[in-house]
Enzyme design. Structure first.
Site, PDB file in Angstrom:
ATOM      1  N   PHE A  12       0.834  -1.211   0.000  1.00 53.14           N
ATOM      2  CA  PHE A  12       0.000   0.000   0.000  1.00 53.14           C
ATOM      3  C   PHE A  12       0.870   1.263   0.000  1.00 53.14           C
ATOM      4  CE2 PHE A  12      -2.039   2.748   3.478  1.00 53.14           C
ATOM      5  CZ  PHE A  12      -2.629   3.615   2.576  1.00 53.14           C
ATOM      6  N   PHE A  35       3.929 -10.900  -0.337  1.00 55.07           N
ATOM      7  CA  PHE A  35       3.155 -11.555   0.724  1.00 55.07           C
ATOM      8  C   PHE A  35       1.848 -10.794   0.981  1.00 55.07           C
ATOM      9  CE2 PHE A  35       2.012 -11.766   5.286  1.00 55.07           C
ATOM     10  CZ  PHE A  35       1.471 -13.036   5.251  1.00 55.07           C
ATOM     11  N   THR A  91      11.359 -11.090   9.250  1.00 57.06           N
ATOM     12  CA  THR A  91      11.371  -9.961   8.310  1.00 57.06           C
ATOM     13  C   THR A  91      11.901  -8.714   9.009  1.00 57.06           C
ATOM     14  OG1 THR A  91       9.585 -10.859   6.980  1.00 57.06           O
ATOM     15  CG2 THR A  91       9.886  -8.477   6.874  1.00 57.06           C
ATOM     16  N   ASN A  98      19.806  -7.213   6.939  1.00 52.34           N
ATOM     17  CA  ASN A  98      20.255  -7.262   5.536  1.00 52.34           C
ATOM     18  C   ASN A  98      20.232  -5.877   4.894  1.00 52.34           C
ATOM     19  OD1 ASN A  98      20.833  -9.989   5.429  1.00 52.34           O
ATOM     20  ND2 ASN A  98      18.743 -10.558   4.865  1.00 52.34           N
ATOM     21  N   GLY A 101      22.885  -3.676   6.346  1.00 51.51           N
ATOM     22  CA  GLY A 101      24.186  -4.111   5.810  1.00 51.51           C
ATOM     23  C   GLY A 101      24.388  -3.544   4.408  1.00 51.51           C
ATOM     24  N   TYR A 144       5.034  -8.105  15.785  1.00 55.61           N
ATOM     25  CA  TYR A 144       5.115  -6.853  15.019  1.00 55.61           C
ATOM     26  C   TYR A 144       5.694  -5.732  15.885  1.00 55.61           C
ATOM     27  CZ  TYR A 144       3.418  -2.975  12.077  1.00 55.61           C
ATOM     28  OH  TYR A 144       3.316  -1.844  11.299  1.00 55.61           O
ATOM     29  N   LYS A 148       9.410  -4.407  15.349  1.00 51.05           N
ATOM     30  CA  LYS A 148       9.723  -3.033  14.919  1.00 51.05           C
ATOM     31  C   LYS A 148      10.615  -2.337  15.937  1.00 51.05           C
ATOM     32  CE  LYS A 148       7.404  -2.400  11.020  1.00 51.05           C
ATOM     33  NZ  LYS A 148       7.974  -1.918   9.759  1.00 51.05           N
ATOM     34  N   THR A 174      -2.378   4.980   8.697  1.00 53.10           N
ATOM     35  CA  THR A 174      -2.464   5.672   7.412  1.00 53.10           C
ATOM     36  C   THR A 174      -3.405   4.887   6.495  1.00 53.10           C
ATOM     37  OG1 THR A 174      -0.239   6.501   7.737  1.00 53.10           O
ATOM     38  CG2 THR A 174      -1.054   6.541   5.483  1.00 53.10           C
ATOM     39  N   ARG A 185      -7.878  -4.093   8.134  1.00 55.19           N
ATOM     40  CA  ARG A 185      -7.686  -2.839   8.867  1.00 55.19           C
ATOM     41  C   ARG A 185      -9.012  -2.092   8.904  1.00 55.19           C
ATOM     42  NH1 ARG A 185      -1.694  -0.750   7.061  1.00 55.19           N
ATOM     43  NH2 ARG A 185      -1.928  -2.033   5.225  1.00 55.19           N
TER      44      ARG A 185
HETATM   45  P1  NAD Z   1       1.604  -3.602   3.167  1.00 50.74           P
HETATM   46  O1  NAD Z   1       1.390  -4.918   3.812  1.00 50.74           O
HETATM   47  O2  NAD Z   1       0.640  -3.135   2.129  1.00 50.74           O
HETATM   48  O3  NAD Z   1       3.070  -3.510   2.544  1.00 50.74           O
HETATM   49  C1  NAD Z   1       4.169  -4.257   2.989  1.00 50.74           C
HETATM   50  C2  NAD Z   1       4.899  -4.793   1.763  1.00 50.74           C
HETATM   51  O4  NAD Z   1       6.052  -5.521   2.186  1.00 50.74           O
HETATM   52  C3  NAD Z   1       4.047  -5.782   0.953  1.00 50.74           C
HETATM   53  O5  NAD Z   1       4.111  -5.460  -0.412  1.00 50.74           O
HETATM   54  C4  NAD Z   1       4.662  -7.132   1.258  1.00 50.74           C
HETATM   55  O6  NAD Z   1       4.470  -8.074   0.224  1.00 50.74           O
HETATM   56  C5  NAD Z   1       6.116  -6.752   1.476  1.00 50.74           C
HETATM   57  N1  NAD Z   1       6.852  -7.707   2.308  1.00 50.74           N
HETATM   58  C6  NAD Z   1       6.487  -8.236   3.509  1.00 50.74           C
HETATM   59  N2  NAD Z   1       7.432  -9.075   3.974  1.00 50.74           N
HETATM   60  C7  NAD Z   1       8.431  -9.084   3.047  1.00 50.74           C
HETATM   61  C8  NAD Z   1       9.679  -9.749   2.948  1.00 50.74           C
HETATM   62  N3  NAD Z   1      10.092 -10.606   3.908  1.00 50.74           N
HETATM   63  N4  NAD Z   1      10.441  -9.548   1.845  1.00 50.74           N
HETATM   64  C9  NAD Z   1      10.036  -8.702   0.863  1.00 50.74           C
HETATM   65  N5  NAD Z   1       8.862  -8.043   0.905  1.00 50.74           N
HETATM   66  C10 NAD Z   1       8.071  -8.217   1.983  1.00 50.74           C
HETATM   67  O7  NAD Z   1       1.673  -2.524   4.355  1.00 50.74           O
HETATM   68  P2  NAD Z   1       1.800  -0.936   4.329  1.00 50.74           P
HETATM   69  O8  NAD Z   1       0.621  -0.379   5.020  1.00 50.74           O
HETATM   70  O9  NAD Z   1       2.148  -0.455   2.969  1.00 50.74           O
HETATM   71  O10 NAD Z   1       3.035  -0.739   5.311  1.00 50.74           O
HETATM   72  C11 NAD Z   1       4.348  -0.502   4.830  1.00 50.74           C
HETATM   73  C12 NAD Z   1       5.287  -0.291   6.006  1.00 50.74           C
HETATM   74  O11 NAD Z   1       4.846   0.803   6.797  1.00 50.74           O
HETATM   75  C13 NAD Z   1       5.379  -1.504   6.944  1.00 50.74           C
HETATM   76  O12 NAD Z   1       6.719  -1.657   7.361  1.00 50.74           O
HETATM   77  C14 NAD Z   1       4.515  -1.103   8.118  1.00 50.74           C
HETATM   78  O13 NAD Z   1       4.963  -1.699   9.316  1.00 50.74           O
HETATM   79  C15 NAD Z   1       4.690   0.410   8.148  1.00 50.74           C
HETATM   80  N6  NAD Z   1       3.509   1.057   8.771  1.00 50.74           N
HETATM   81  C16 NAD Z   1       2.351   1.222   8.076  1.00 50.74           C
HETATM   82  C17 NAD Z   1       1.254   1.808   8.703  1.00 50.74           C
HETATM   83  C18 NAD Z   1      -0.053   2.050   7.993  1.00 50.74           C
HETATM   84  O14 NAD Z   1      -0.981   2.564   8.619  1.00 50.74           O
HETATM   85  N7  NAD Z   1      -0.197   1.751   6.731  1.00 50.74           N
HETATM   86  C19 NAD Z   1       1.353   2.215  10.038  1.00 50.74           C
HETATM   87  C20 NAD Z   1       2.541   1.996  10.714  1.00 50.74           C
HETATM   88  C21 NAD Z   1       3.628   1.434  10.062  1.00 50.74           C
HETATM   89  N1  UDP Z   2     -11.399  -2.340  14.225  1.00 51.14           N
HETATM   90  C1  UDP Z   2     -12.791  -2.414  14.250  1.00 51.14           C
HETATM   91  N2  UDP Z   2     -13.415  -3.051  13.225  1.00 51.14           N
HETATM   92  C2  UDP Z   2     -12.748  -3.619  12.188  1.00 51.14           C
HETATM   93  C3  UDP Z   2     -11.332  -3.544  12.161  1.00 51.14           C
HETATM   94  C4  UDP Z   2     -10.691  -2.896  13.206  1.00 51.14           C
HETATM   95  O1  UDP Z   2     -13.437  -1.917  15.178  1.00 51.14           O
HETATM   96  O2  UDP Z   2     -13.411  -4.186  11.295  1.00 51.14           O
HETATM   97  C5  UDP Z   2     -10.719  -1.606  15.306  1.00 51.14           C
HETATM   98  C6  UDP Z   2      -9.528  -2.348  15.925  1.00 51.14           C
HETATM   99  O3  UDP Z   2      -9.953  -3.183  16.979  1.00 51.14           O
HETATM  100  C7  UDP Z   2      -8.693  -1.177  16.415  1.00 51.14           C
HETATM  101  C8  UDP Z   2      -8.955  -0.066  15.388  1.00 51.14           C
HETATM  102  O4  UDP Z   2     -10.170  -0.433  14.744  1.00 51.14           O
HETATM  103  O5  UDP Z   2      -9.134  -0.741  17.671  1.00 51.14           O
HETATM  104  C9  UDP Z   2      -7.855   0.078  14.348  1.00 51.14           C
HETATM  105  O6  UDP Z   2      -7.576  -1.204  13.824  1.00 51.14           O
HETATM  106  P1  UDP Z   2      -6.540  -1.464  12.635  1.00 51.14           P
HETATM  107  O7  UDP Z   2      -6.413  -2.944  12.504  1.00 51.14           O
HETATM  108  O8  UDP Z   2      -6.933  -0.686  11.443  1.00 51.14           O
HETATM  109  O9  UDP Z   2      -5.181  -0.825  13.138  1.00 51.14           O
HETATM  110  P2  UDP Z   2      -4.351  -0.891  14.506  1.00 51.14           P
HETATM  111  O10 UDP Z   2      -5.126  -1.614  15.560  1.00 51.14           O
HETATM  112  O11 UDP Z   2      -3.109  -1.594  14.126  1.00 51.14           O
HETATM  113  O12 UDP Z   2      -4.166   0.535  14.840  1.00 51.14           O
END
Ligand code: NAD
Ligand code: UDP
Length: 314
Positions: A12, A35, A91, A98, A101, A144, A148, A174, A185
Site C-alpha cells: 500500500f 506476501f 522480516t 540485511n 548491511g 510486530y 519493529k 495511514t 484494517r
Molecule cells: P503492506 O502490507 O501493504 O506492505 C508491505 C509490503 O512488504 C508488501 O508489499 C509485502 O508483500 C512486502 N513484504 C512483507 N514481507 C516481506 C519480505 N520478507 N520480503 C520482501 N517483501 C516483503 O503494508 P503498508 O501499510 O504499505 O506498510 C508498509 C510499512 O509501513 C510496513 O513496514 C509497516 O509496518 C509500516 N507502517 C504502516 C502503517 C499504515 O498505517 N499503513 C502504520 C505503521 C507502520
Molecule cells: N477495528 C474495528 N473493526 C474492524 C477492524 C478494526 O473496530 O473491522 C478496530 C480495531 O480493533 C482497532 C482499530 O479499529 O481498535 C484500528 O484497527 P486497525 O487494525 O486498522 O489498526 P491498529 O489496531 O493496528 O491501529
C-alpha cells in the site's frame, strides 16, 4: 541520477512511494515478495524507464548499488502480521539487518518505516517520540511491535557503530487507495462493508481511538525526512486528529449514504485503547503538517474501493 531502493514497494504505502519517487525523476528499484502486496499496485509503473522490480524476500541478502533505501517491507495489518508471526519477526530482524548491511556497504541513506505500535497501549497521550512505550512482549501483536522495536534498535546501532546515515519514522494509522481488500484494517473493512450494505464490524465498544493520516500526506513527509540532513529521528508521522472508531464508522456511513447497521465484536487482545501522535518534532524539524482532512481522504478511498468492487462484480 539517484538510485533508490524501496523494500515492500508493491504494498500500500510502498507503491505510492515508488510513484512519487519516479515523479521526482529518481531511478526506483522495488523489492517485494508479494506476501501482502500485489503486482496490481505497481502494474502501471512496470513500463516506466526508471522503474525496476525485483521479486525477493528480504530475509535473504540483496546485492544492488543504491543511494537511498526506504525500508518498508513488513506486513502491516494485524491479520497479515499474525498469519505467520515467526516470519514477521524474521522480516523485521533478519530483513532489517540485511538492508542495514546493504546501506553500510553502499553508503546509502536508510529510512526505516517504523510504527506507532512501538508505543503499545500508551500510558502517555498524545505520544511524543521521547515516550518509551508500554508493550506486551509475549502477546499476539508482539511479533510486530517488538519486531519493529528491534528494527529501531538495529538502525540506531548501525548508526552509532557503523556511521550509517539513518532515519527512523514512526508511522501512525495511514489509509487510502491500494489498501488490500482483505487486510482487515479498520478503514478498508468499514468502507467495504458500508459499500456492500453489510453490517459494520466494530471491535469492543468502538470508543477506542486512532488518528488517521491520508497516504499522500504520509509520502510527502517520508520524502522530506529522507531529504533532510542530520535527523536520525525517531520522528512521528501521522495526523493528530483523534477519532473514536464509532465516529469513523458514522462518517463512512454518511459518505457512502449507506443504510448498513453496526455489529459489535470482541476487542482483539492488546488492542490499544487510544493512539494519537504528538507531531511537534516533525513540524519543527521539517515543517511537515498533514493537509488532507478525514472526509476528503475517506471520499477518495471510498471511490477507490467502489471501483475495485465494481470490477470484481463485472
Ligand atoms: P503492506 O502490507 O501493504 O506492505 C508491505 C509490503 O512488504 C508488501 O508489499 C509485502 O508483500 C512486502 N513484504 C512483507 N514481507 C516481506 C519480505 N520478507 N520480503 C520482501 N517483501 C516483503 O503494508 P503498508 O501499510 O504499505 O506498510 C508498509 C510499512 O509501513 C510496513 O513496514 C509497516 O509496518 C509500516 N507502517 C504502516 C502503517 C499504515 O498505517 N499503513 C502504520 C505503521 C507502520
Ligand atoms: N477495528 C474495528 N473493526 C474492524 C477492524 C478494526 O473496530 O473491522 C478496530 C480495531 O480493533 C482497532 C482499530 O479499529 O481498535 C484500528 O484497527 P486497525 O487494525 O486498522 O489498526 P491498529 O489496531 O493496528 O491501529
Amino acid at each position: 541520477m539517484k538510485r533508490v531502493l524501496v523494500t515492500g514497494g508493491a504494498g500500500f504505502l510502498g507503491s505510492h512511494l515508488c510513484e512519487s519517487l519516479l515523479e521526482r525523476g529518481l531511478e526506483t528499484i522495488c523489492v517485494d515478495n508479494f506476501f501482502s502486496g500485489s503486482k496490481d499496485n505497481i502494474r502501471h509503473l512496470l513500463s516506466h524507464p526508471h522503474f525496476e522490480l525485483i521479486r525477493q524476500d528480504i530475509i535473504h541478502p540483496l546485492f544492488v548499488e543504491v543511494d537511498q533505501i526506504y525500508h518498508l517491507a513488513c506486513p502491516a495489518s494485524p491479520i497479515h502480521y499474525q498469519y505467520n508471526a515467526i516470519k514477521t519477526v524474521k522480516t523485521n530482524v533478519m530483513g532489517t539487518i540485511n538492508m542495514l548491511g546493504l546501506a553500510k556497504r553502499t553508503k546509502a541513506r536508510f529510512l526505516l518505516a517504523s510504527t506507532s505500535e512501538v508505543y503499545g497501549n500508551p500510558e502517555v497521550h498524545p505520544q511524543p517520540e521521547t515516550y518509551w512505550g508500554h508493550v506486551n512482549p509475549i502477546g499476539l501483536r508482539s511479533c510486530y511491535d517488538e519486531g519493529k522495536r528491534l528494527a529501531e534498535t538495529l538502525a540506531m546501532d548501525y548508526h552509532r557503530q557503523n556511521k550509517v546515515d539513518i532515519k527512523i519514522v514512526r508511522i501512525f494509522n495511514t489509509y487510502g487507495p491500494r489498501m488490500a481488500l482483505n487486510d482487515g484494517r479498520v478503514v478498508s473493512n468499514l468502507v467495504i462493508q458500508a459499500l456492500k450494505r453489510e453490517p459494520l464490524t466494530i471491535y469492543g465498544d468502538g470508543l477506542q481511538t486512532r488518528s488517521f493520516c491520508y497516504v499522500s500526506d504520509l509520502i510527502e513527509g517520508f520524502i522530506s525526512i529522507m531529504d533532510s540532513d542530520n535527523i536520525p529521528g525517531p520522528l512521528n508521522l501521522g495526523n493528530p486528529e483523534e477519532r473514536t472508531i464509532l465516529e469513523l464508522a458514522e462518517i463512512i456511513l454518511k459518505l457512502t449514504q449507506s443504510s448498513a447497521t453496526i455489529e459489535y465484536k470482541p476487542l482483539p487482545s492488546d488492542d490499544p485503547i487510544r493512539r494519537c501522535p504528538d507531531i511537534s518534532s516533525v513540524k519543527e524539524k521539517i515543517n511537515w503538517m498533514p493537509k488532507v482532512g478525514l472526509e476528503q481522504g475517506l471520499q477518495k478511498t471510498i471511490d477507490y474501493f467502489q471501483e475495485k468492487l465494481n470490477l470484481n462484480n463485472s
